[in-house]
Design a protein around this motif. Structure first.
Motif, PDB file in Angstrom:
ATOM      1  N   SER A1476      11.431   4.610 -11.801  1.00  0.00           N
ATOM      2  CA  SER A1476      10.272   4.200 -12.594  1.00  0.00           C
ATOM      3  C   SER A1476       9.677   2.893 -12.066  1.00  0.00           C
ATOM      4  N   ARG A1477      10.554   2.076 -11.489  1.00  0.00           N
ATOM      5  CA  ARG A1477      10.066   0.790 -10.941  1.00  0.00           C
ATOM      6  C   ARG A1477       9.270   0.985  -9.655  1.00  0.00           C
ATOM      7  N   VAL A1478       9.600   1.985  -8.857  1.00  0.00           N
ATOM      8  CA  VAL A1478       8.959   2.165  -7.540  1.00  0.00           C
ATOM      9  C   VAL A1478       8.013   3.350  -7.539  1.00  0.00           C
ATOM     10  N   ARG A1479       7.783   3.947  -8.676  1.00  0.00           N
ATOM     11  CA  ARG A1479       6.963   5.148  -8.710  1.00  0.00           C
ATOM     12  C   ARG A1479       5.485   4.841  -8.464  1.00  0.00           C
ATOM     13  N   GLY A1480       4.984   3.701  -8.839  1.00  0.00           N
ATOM     14  CA  GLY A1480       3.568   3.403  -8.723  1.00  0.00           C
ATOM     15  C   GLY A1480       2.769   4.199  -9.723  1.00  0.00           C
ATOM     16  N   CYS A1481       1.496   4.503  -9.273  1.00  0.00           N
ATOM     17  CA  CYS A1481       0.660   5.236 -10.213  1.00  0.00           C
ATOM     18  C   CYS A1481       0.826   6.734 -10.081  1.00  0.00           C
ATOM     19  N   ASP A1482       1.578   7.140  -9.069  1.00  0.00           N
ATOM     20  CA  ASP A1482       1.966   8.549  -8.925  1.00  0.00           C
ATOM     21  C   ASP A1482       0.821   9.452  -8.459  1.00  0.00           C
ATOM     22  N   GLN A1483      -0.313   8.849  -8.018  1.00  0.00           N
ATOM     23  CA  GLN A1483      -1.422   9.652  -7.499  1.00  0.00           C
ATOM     24  C   GLN A1483      -1.333   9.729  -5.976  1.00  0.00           C
ATOM     25  N   GLN A1484      -1.686  10.884  -5.376  1.00  0.00           N
ATOM     26  CA  GLN A1484      -1.625  11.100  -3.931  1.00  0.00           C
ATOM     27  C   GLN A1484      -3.003  11.493  -3.418  1.00  0.00           C
ATOM     28  N   CYS A1485      -3.202  11.163  -2.181  1.00  0.00           N
ATOM     29  CA  CYS A1485      -4.493  11.467  -1.534  1.00  0.00           C
ATOM     30  C   CYS A1485      -4.731  12.964  -1.591  1.00  0.00           C
ATOM     31  N   PRO A1486      -5.937  13.348  -2.005  1.00  0.00           N
ATOM     32  CA  PRO A1486      -6.219  14.784  -2.099  1.00  0.00           C
ATOM     33  C   PRO A1486      -6.335  15.471  -0.737  1.00  0.00           C
TER      34      PRO A1486
END
Length: 1619
Positions: A1476-1486
């Motif tokens: 959870s600390r290193v997950r970030g915003c969890d969005q990836q380049c499309p």
């Protein structure tokens, strides 16, 4: 009624009944035999006289006997048809269950309708027993039969008149001028209103219950009439339909509680009236008023109702019909029209449809009150009997009764002139000559005693009297009387005697009535109110009044009274004298010399026979048969007069012949007699008491016309003959009359003489005490005391019992005083037992029984005392118990000896051979005062002794458990001290007694000093014996208590050990033990305790002689007499082992084996046989030793049988010497082994018996303790495993995850942010140089992140050494907090039984508060944790489980840990937290899937720092794809050539329009280095990517191939540098 006759009273047998439902009921109750031969009064002997308790009926056949027995005891439940419950019958009766079930035939406890029970007994009884039952039923306030149905429905019913003649009672009517006057009358001939109640049609109202409420009024409802609400009342009636029963209401004079102002007869027809038209007609024509309960009527019922109106003088209708069925309403009319239609007066119809039974009774009662006493005619049941006969009913007073009544009238002809004149003419022998002769004979006896010569004048007077008497000729009255008694028809004779008594009593009432009998004033009204043929009936009664069987108590009709006078007097006097039968005074009733009774005729009969000895030629044949006649009467129950109290004389010759005749009739072996005497005032209730006790009929006090000593004979049943050692019980009744006004001194002497004679004949003397004034008591008291003193002087003394006839203070004080006198005189025969717990030393020679009975002066309206039947049974038990004691003190007398005793006592009385004269009263009073003084001295003495004993008791209990010999010495010292203490105190009493006798001159004679000193000696002996016994008891109690305490301590210790073992096993196995298993465990602990317990040493007997005798008998039975000498060593110290010798074998056997091995093998085999037998014996001894039982002779018998059986099975030729010596060897061993067993049980057999009796209690406690502790343990285990352990593990593991996270973050910086982690991940991938890892990264970025974090955590935990230390520390902390929470709740709960659930909830709350933990209490819901136990025991169990849990967890923590399993059990998993600390915003380049690298929270536009090349991603060449791609792949075809600015702008605009939330810029052609990382990777694994994606090979520029690993890493760092 005193003796069961060989011939029944019924001379005519009835025909057996037809087989029908009614006969079946009689058979069911066992009465079929009495239909042909009826029950008679003698049957009560077998049923009630000797019964000492109220027996519960077991089956229907017991109900008639139970009814009669209870009825004679006047028990309120006499009519109960209930039998004992079935399980009680099975327990108490020797019957199979099938037989019981068949008897009850599936019915409930009530085997029959109670009304059928009453009817069945009445059907089976003759008319004389019916009369006895009727009298007692009325005393119990029960309704009695008037018209009894026939067992054959085709035969007419029976009108019972004779039973009603014996029903006599008193009442007080409500008349203004004489409201307190007491009236008396019988039920048969008293004029009074008769209200008859019948039912027509069906209705739900209980007619009988309504009538009960009418009779009871404001009082609690009585059950005069049986109803369906009573036991068995719901059962169908089989016999009683058509029964007419009557209840007799009698006013008490109390206007506040009386229902009616005058006596009223209420009759009740059972069943529907339409089915019993004869009975209905009788009731309508006879009754003063007829009450019809009208239900839903049929046409037939309506016609019957109309006929009732024509016959009845007064008709009252109660409408109970269903309101919704108008066609079935009474006569089809509504209530208001019914009166008009029927022609009845207004108010004669009561609407009862909507009323309760109580409300209906109140309305009916009000209606009847309005009609009484003026508007209802008055009738007698005698007249009703005549009408019943005219209607075709049978009347019980048949030809025999009429004949007997005629003879009575003939005997009493001339009585109207006056009783005195009648006695003078018809009974002359009882005149002054008989009295004068008695005085002369007494004077002659006195002179002979004094040695004086007989006075010539006396001799002359005596001769003249004898001459006068010798001229006697039997008078007409006596001739008719004796002839009537000589009849062979016993039924007629019984009628004659009964009517004679009743007729004479009614004559006495006539005399005592007021001169004017105003019943003549009612004669006209009677005629007007009766049916048309009543005139004939009444005329018949009047014509036969002088000598018929219809004598009316209250009516002597005056012929010369005008009609006008009748009306005026009727109006004036109301009904005053309609009940003026006798004014019974509450003052003592004295026999009037002018009174005449049956006793006078019987006395005259004896005197006639006595003349045959004075004038031998005067006796005719019939006169000589008189003793035989008197014997018949005695056996039938007519009292025999032993002494004429009026003349104070005894006809010795007459009595001698009567007893000789009685002896002649009885077998020689059945002539032993005992005498029970009742001594009381003539007007007390002795006759009623004796009747209740034994069913005998002595003259009632008020009806007693003579004074004398009367006796009846009772034949004892077999069981009592053995106990009392006699065959006959003579009951003697004496009525004292010391307060006569005319000749007080003479009567006092006569009373003294009667009391002395009766006391001298008695084995048991019952002294009756009734409440009367002090002067009368003093006179009678002196008579009784003087009689006892005289008989004591003669050397004999009866056992005394006292009867108090009420509970008034006067009666009880008088009884207590008489008891003291009796006890003083009964020293030699005193029972030295204890009378009660408060006075251990009191003699129990006499006892006081209080009987509050239904006496003659009690109205039938007064309820019977509820304790009456119990009191009568108690008195009977006391009397029969006293008679049984006589068997131990003296032999029963034969009939000749009884007669000799009577003559001896009479001679002594005539001569006054006593130191106390017949006229002396002072000595009795002085002796009574002496008895009172002695009683006070004795009480003071006993108080002192009791005080001394209490001190001795304290000394005994203060002594500690010491050696037995010391304890016995201490007890001996106390006993010696007690003897001396008693002797000293009694010596003081002797001195006090001597001084008292010297002071009282009247007692200073040799008669009283021996009595007093004898009582002193008896007191000393009795108290000494008692105190010695009680000291021994106290000492034994102390020793037993000490022994018991020791035994219980030892048993408890053994039980605790066993319980501990069982609980540990239960804890480990989780198996629930059954009670049988626990009982076996207890038996083991019990046996072990018994075997180890040290019983008290005491003297025991040696069993050697017993064993030797048994062995001797055994050898004799086996024919081994020659070996008897070998028994001399039995019991002596035996050899260490049994030895086999050559002599044990036969000669041939020895010769056979001599040359083989010198007989060695044979000896070895025999030795083995002996060893086997000895081993079997040892096991036998061991088995017997553990049993809680003493040595038994059967042990030795079994032992010898075992030896014989074992030797019989061997094939060796062994001589008898071997058998004998082996038996002697074993018996010697048995003497020693079983002596130990015998000593153990002989030492304290009572103690052993006590603990054995309590063994079941100990066992139950043992099982209970195990169950409670096991339950406690199981609940503690559940609490520990379900609540405590989860809490402990949560406390340990909940913070562990965060600690691991903190350690990893401190050690690995890449976990500080998502960008750092991404950079670290890419660096790690390039360092690994593994295609699979790159492929996983590209295709499943989330999975690789998780895996890498998981590997990091696992690696960290694997390298860490703090994990075990951490868990151990946390475990210790939470266990300590839990123990502290439990300890806080424990305070103040030691040994207290508590409910565990609320306490456990407190433990959880305390742990949450002080331990900073979360405790889940959901498991505490429900009943499992709610048990009641000792909280401290539960806490101990809980602490043990906590310690065990801590050890288990500590051991688990010290072992190698499985990291994966450990992570799974952590509430906070570190890998998840790090992710959870290193997950970030969890969005990836499309486009390429690169993660967003922006760290700002809540950003809306995403941006990737390092896009991935197109050729590293899988794509489908045939698919439509975006014309644009990530910047990394835009210049890959021409890496050295860049596009112009316009083209870049176009590309930017296109990307922004497609992905507005992403910032994706075409790559700057001048900055190629940031792409060096992915170019390096693509150049490195291009072929692998093509192969993986199944694409063509990618053309890699040469420059890319030249990029080094370091350059790639450098480019990575540059890309992730913060901006």
């Amino acid at each position: 009624m005193s003796l069961k006759l060989t011939k029944r009273l019924s001379s005519k047998k009835k025909k057996p009944p037809k087989v029908n439902a009614q006969a079946e009921v009689l058979k069911k109750m066992g009465l079929e035999a009495f239909w042909t031969t009826s029950l008679d009064p003698a049957s009560i002997l077998d049923i009630s006289t000797w019964a000492l308790e109220n027996q519960e009926p077991m089956e229907p056949k017991d109900l008639p006997n139970a009814f009669l027995q209870r009825l004679w005891l006047l028990s309120p439940d006499a009519r109960s048809p209930c039998c004992k419950p079935l399980h009680d019958v099975l327990n108490n009766a020797n019957k199979s269950p099938e037989a019981i079930i068949n008897d009850f035939r599936g019915e409930s406890q009530s085997a029959i309708n109670p009304l059928d029970l009453v009817v069945a007994v009445f059907m089976s009884a003759n008319t004389f027993l019916q009369q006895e039952m009727t009298v007692r039923m009325l005393q119990c306030q029960f309704a009695v039969p008037l018209v009894l149905p026939n067992i054959d429905p085709e035969e007419p019913s029976r009108f019972l008149l004779w039973p009603l003649r014996g029903a006599v009672s008193q009442w007080r009517s409500h008349f203004p001028d004489n409201n307190s006057k007491i009236y008396e009358g019988d039920l048969a001939s008293t004029y009074m209103p008769v209200v008859s109640c019948v039912k027509l049609g069906h209705s739900g109202v209980s007619k009988s219950q309504v009538l009960n409420n009418v009779i009871s009024g404001l009082r609690s409802p009585c059950d005069t009439f049986l109803h369906r609400g009573m036991d068995g009342g719901q059962l169908p009636r089989r016999l009683s339909n058509g029964l007419v029963e009557i209840g007799w209401y009698l006013p008490t004079g109390d206007t506040t509680r009386d229902i009616f102002p005058v006596p009223v007869v209420i009759s009740n027809l059972r069943g529907d009236a339409s089915s019993h038209e004869k009975c209905l007609s009788l009731l309508c024509e006879v009754s003063s008023a007829v009450v019809v309960f009208c239900g839903d009527l049929r046409e037939k019922d309506k016609l019957i109702l109309a006929s009732c109106k024509n016959m009845a003088s007064k008709l009252i209708l109660i409408d109970l019909s269903d309101a919704e069925k108008n066609e079935n309403r009474v006569v089809g009319f509504a209530g208001p029209n019914l009166e008009e239609y029927m022609g009845v007066p207004r108010g004669s119809v009561l609407q009862g449809r909507d009323l309760s039974e109580e409300e209906l009774a109140n309305r009916l009662c009000d209606t009847l009150k309005d009609l009484l006493p003026d508007e209802l005619k008055h009738v007698t049941l005698e007249a009703a009997a005549k009408l019943a006969e005219a209607l075709g009913l049978n009347v019980d007073e048949g030809a025999a009764c009429e004949k007997a009544m005629a003879k009575v009238e003939a005997v009493l002809r001339g009585l109207d002139e006056g009783s005195a004149q009648f006695r003078e003419k018809q009974l002359p022998l009882q005149g002054p000559s008989w009295s004068k002769l008695a005085e002369i004979e007494k004077e002659e006896s006195k002179r002979r005693k004094e040695g004086k010569e007989i006075d010539l004048q006396l001799q002359k007077e005596k001769k003249d009297i004898l001459v006068e008497l010798s001229s006697y000729k039997m008078t007409p009255a006596m001739k008719i009387f004796t002839d009537a008694l000589f009849t062979t028809d016993t039924v007629e004779r019984t009628y004659f005697l009964s009517w004679m008594k009743l007729r004479l009593w009614l004559k006495q009432i006539e005399k005592l009535n007021s001169p004017q009998d105003l019943f003549t004033n009612l004669q006209t009204e009677m005629k007007d109110g009766m049916p048309e043929h009543y005139d004939e009936l009444q005329n018949g009664i009047n014509d036969d009044l002088g000598d018929s069987d219809s004598f009316c108590t209250d009516s002597t009709f005056e012929e010369e009274t005008t009609e006008e006078q009748q009306v005026s007097e009727q109006q004036q006097m109301c009904l005053d004298v309609s009940f003026d039968q006798v004014a019974s005074c509450s003052q003592p009733f004295e026999p009037d010399p002018s009174m005449l009774g049956l006793e006078h005729f019987l006395r005259e009969m004896g005197l006639i026979f006595e003349l045959t000895h004075i004038s031998p030629g005067s006796g005719s044949h019939n006169v000589l048969r008189l003793p035989s006649l008197a014997t018949d009467l005695l056996l039938y129950g007519i009292p025999l007069e032993l002494m004429d109290g009026d003349a104070s004389n005894i006809p010795i010759r007459w009595l001698g012949c009567v007893f000789a005749e009685l002896k002649r009739r009885l077998p020689q072996e059945h002539c032993r007699t005992r005498v029970l005497t009742n001594l009381g005032v003539h007007h007390d209730r002795s006759a009623e008491v004796l009747s209740a006790l034994f069913g005998v009929k002595f003259p009632d006090g008020r009806k007693r016309a003579t004074r004398g000593v009367y006796m009846v004979a009772l034949c004892l049943p077999d069981n009592l003959r053995k106990d009392m050692e006699c065959d006959f019980l003579f009951l003697i009744d004496v009525g004292l009359c010391s307060m006569s006004l005319d000749n007080k001194i003479n009567m006092l002497i006569h009373d003294n003489e009667m009391a002395t004679v009766a006391t001298g004949l008695s084995d048991v003397l019952m002294q009756s005490i009734s409440s009367h004034d002090g002067t009368e008591f003093e006179a009678n008291f002196t008579v009784i005391v003087n009689a006892l003193l005289r008989i004591k002087e003669c050397g004999s003394m009866p056992i005394c019992q006292l009867l108090a006839q009420d509970e008034s203070i006067n009666s009880l004080l008088q009884a207590s005083q008489l008891r003291r006198v009796s006890d003083m005189l009964q020293t030699e025969i005193g029972d030295r037992g204890t009378s009660n717990a408060n006075n251990h030393y009191a003699k129990t020679t006499s006892s006081i029984t209080c009987v509050k009975g239904p006496w003659y002066n009690m109205s039938l309206s007064e309820p019977i005392d509820t304790q009456y039947s119990k009191a009568v049974l108690k008195l009977k038990q006391n009397l029969l118990g006293a008679l049984k004691k006589c068997a131990a003190n003296s032999e029963a007398k034969s009939l000749p000896e009884f007669m000799s005793r009577l003559c001896a006592v009479w001679d002594t009385v005539k001569a006054e051979s006593f130191s106390i004269g017949m006229h002396n009263t002072d000595i009795a009073l002085a002796f009574s005062l002496l008895c009172t003084e002695f009683s006070q001295w004795e009480n003071t003495f006993l108080e002192h002794i009791e005080s001394w004993l209490n001190g001795a008791r304290r000394k005994i209990f203060a002594a500690k458990a010491v050696d037995a010999s010391i304890q016995n010495d201490h007890l001996s010292e106390l006993k010696d001290e007690a003897r001396e203490e008693v002797k000293t105190d009694v010596d003081k009493l002797r001195s006090k007694g001597e001084a008292y006798l010297m002071k009282e001159n009247i007692l200073n004679m040799n008669t009283f000093r021996p009595i007093l000193m004898s009582n002193m000696d008896d007191l000393q002996k009795r108290v000494t014996e008692e105190i010695i016994e009680r000291l021994g008891t106290v000492n034994e109690s102390h020793c037993s208590l000490t022994q018991l305490e020791k035994y219980e301590v030892l048993l408890e210790k053994e039980q605790e050990s066993t319980l501990h073992t069982l609980l540990e096993n239960s804890k480990s196995t989780k198996v629930l033990l059954q009670d049988t298993e626990l009982e076996e465990e207890f038996e083991g602990a019990w046996s072990k305790t018994l075997s180890n317990f040290d019983f008290r040493p005491s003297e025991t007997d040696d069993i050697t002689a017993t064993v030797t005798d048994i062995l001797k008998e055994n050898l004799i039975s086996r024919g081994l007499h020659k070996h008897m000498k070998k028994l001399e060593v039995n019991g002596q110290k035996q050899r260490a082992s049994f030895q086999v010798y050559d002599e044990h074998f036969g000669y041939r056997s020895r010769l056979k084996h001599m040359f083989e091995d010198n007989n060695r093998q044979q000896r070895l085999e025999a030795q083995q046989v002996a060893c086997n037998i000895i081993e079997e014996y040892n096991q036998f001894v061991a088995d017997k030793s553990i049993l809680p039982a003493d040595f038994s002779d059967s042990y030795i018998t079994t032992l010898l049988d075992n030896v014989e059986k074992a030797l019989k099975e061997t094939s060796m030729e062994i001589r008898s010497a071997f058998e004998v010596e082996l038996k002697v060897y074993l018996c010697s061993a048995a003497c020693q082994d079983f002596q130990k067993l015998h000593d153990r049980y002989a030492k304290d057999s009572e103690f052993l018996t006590g603990i054995t009796a309590a063994k079941s209690t100990y066992m139950a406690e043992f099982i209970y303790q195990f169950r409670k502790r096991d339950q406690c343990q199981r609940v503690a285990q559940a609490f520990t495993s379900m609540i405590i352990k989860p809490t402990v593990l949560d406390y340990i593991y909940r913070p562990l995850g965060m600690c691991i996270v903190e350690e990893i973050q401190a050690k690995a910086q890449q976990y500080q942010s998502p960008r750092a982690f991404h950079q670290s991940l890419l660096e790690e991938l390039i360092e690994e140089d593994c295609f699979e890892s790159f492929l996983e990264y590209l295709l499943s970025y989330e999975n690789i992140r998780v895996r890498k974090i998981q590997e990091t955590v696992v690696a960290h935990l694997s390298e860490s050494t703090r994990l075990n230390k951490w868990r151990q520390q946390r475990l210790g902390e939470i266990i300590g907090k839990t123990a502290a929470a439990v300890s806080q709740v424990t305070e103040g709960t030691n040994g207290v039984l508590s409910d565990t659930k609320p306490l456990l909830e407190i433990v959880c709350l305390t742990l949450e508060r002080d331990g900073d933990v979360n405790v889940s209490r959901a498991s505490l819901d429900g009943p499992f944790f709610s048990i009641t136990t000792e909280w401290d025991r539960f806490v101990t169990c809980l602490m043990e489980l906590l310690a065990v849990m801590r050890l288990d967890l500590a051991q688990e923590f010290s072992q190698n840990v499985d990291i994966t399993q450990l992570l799974q059990c952590l509430p906070i998993q570190p890998q998840c937290f790090l992710l959870s600390r290193v997950r970030g915003c969890d969005q990836q380049c499309p486009l390429c899937g690169a993660p967003c690298e922006l760290n700002e929270m809540g950003h809306e536009v995403h941006r990737a720092l390092l896009h991935r090349p197109k050729d590293m991603l899988p794509h489908d060449s045939g698919s439509l794809s975006c014309p644009l791609s990530c910047p990394e792949s835009m210049t890959e075809d021409n890496p050295g050539m860049s596009k112009d600015t316009e083209d870049m702008s176009v590309a930017r605009r296109v990307l922004h329009s497609l992905y507005p939330d992403w910032i994706i810029s075409p790559a700057d052609p001048n900055s190629q280095m940031p792409s060096a990382y992915w170019r390096y990777v693509l150049a490195r694994f291009s072929e692998r990517f093509a192969k993986e994606y199944k694409q063509g090979p990618t053309k890699i520029p040469e420059e890319w191939k030249k990029i080094t690993k370091e350059e790639a890493l450098y480019s990575l760092k540059e890309a992730f540098l913060p901006e």
